[in-house]
Design a protein around this motif. Structure first.
Motif, short mmCIF file in Angstrom:
data_model
loop_
_atom_site.label_atom_id
_atom_site.label_comp_id
_atom_site.label_asym_id
_atom_site.label_seq_id
_atom_site.Cartn_x
_atom_site.Cartn_y
_atom_site.Cartn_z
N ASP A 10 46.65 32.36 44.73
CA ASP A 10 46.41 33.86 45.32
C ASP A 10 47.07 35.08 44.59
O ASP A 10 46.90 35.87 45.58
N GLU A 12 50.45 36.63 41.44
CA GLU A 12 50.87 36.49 40.69
C GLU A 12 51.90 35.55 40.04
O GLU A 12 52.88 36.23 41.46
N GLU A 53 41.15 38.35 31.42
CA GLU A 53 42.30 38.60 32.14
C GLU A 53 43.42 37.98 32.10
O GLU A 53 44.23 36.76 32.14
N TRP A 65 43.86 35.69 34.67
CA TRP A 65 42.04 35.81 35.43
C TRP A 65 41.78 35.80 35.56
O TRP A 65 41.39 35.86 33.73
N ASN A 66 40.07 35.01 35.85
CA ASN A 66 38.46 35.92 35.57
C ASN A 66 38.74 36.70 36.74
O ASN A 66 38.69 35.46 37.81
N GLU A 67 38.12 37.32 36.58
CA GLU A 67 37.60 37.99 38.52
C GLU A 67 36.42 37.86 39.02
O GLU A 67 36.37 37.65 39.98
N GLU A 68 35.48 36.38 38.51
CA GLU A 68 34.63 35.83 38.75
C GLU A 68 35.11 34.58 40.11
O GLU A 68 34.92 34.29 40.90
N GLU A 69 36.79 34.17 39.46
CA GLU A 69 37.05 33.39 39.87
C GLU A 69 38.10 33.51 41.62
O GLU A 69 39.10 34.13 41.22
N VAL A 70 37.41 33.38 42.89
CA VAL A 70 38.15 33.82 43.65
C VAL A 70 37.81 32.53 45.04
O VAL A 70 37.17 31.60 44.46
N ASP A 79 37.48 37.56 50.32
CA ASP A 79 37.70 36.76 48.50
C ASP A 79 39.10 37.15 48.51
O ASP A 79 39.43 38.73 48.61
N GLN A 81 41.93 37.14 44.74
CA GLN A 81 41.57 36.77 43.14
C GLN A 81 42.77 35.41 43.30
O GLN A 81 43.69 35.33 43.82
N PHE A 83 44.50 33.09 40.31
CA PHE A 83 45.37 33.66 39.48
C PHE A 83 45.77 32.44 38.52
O PHE A 83 46.78 31.43 39.85
#
Length: 98
Positions: A10, A12, A53, A65-70, A79, A81, A83
């Protein structure tokens, strides 16, 4: 020794917080920079197709990452993000030139 690491967490990959090794999905070792670079380029291409992204910090850290993957964090009660990070280490340390 050159090492290409894939981690999923979660934050970088350039942060490398204490215990970051627990987030490692895979490690690949190479004796030459050329071999490591070839493998890394293949991973980068694959991740670029899978995740819209991305961000890079020098030549050692790549984040996708993908904004929807949390994932829900019980401790944080929110939630976070997810990475997907790639790290290039040389003799166990990140470097800006290979």
């Amino acid at each position: 020794m050159h090492e290409i690491i894939y981690m999923k967490t979660d934050y970088e990959p350039w942060w490398m917080f204490d215990g970051w090794e627990k987030s490692v999905v895979s490690r690949h070792e190479f004796t030459s920079a050329k071999e490591a670079m070839g493998f890394l380029e293949t991973l980068k291409q694959d991740f670029s197709y899978r995740f819209p992204e991305h961000e890079q910090r020098n030549q050692a850290f790549y984040c996708y990452w993908n904004e929807e993957e949390v994932e829900y964090c019980d401790k944080c009660e929110e939630d976070l993000q997810v990475f997907h990070g790639l790290i290039w280490l040389v003799d166990g340390k990140s470097s800006t030139s290979y």
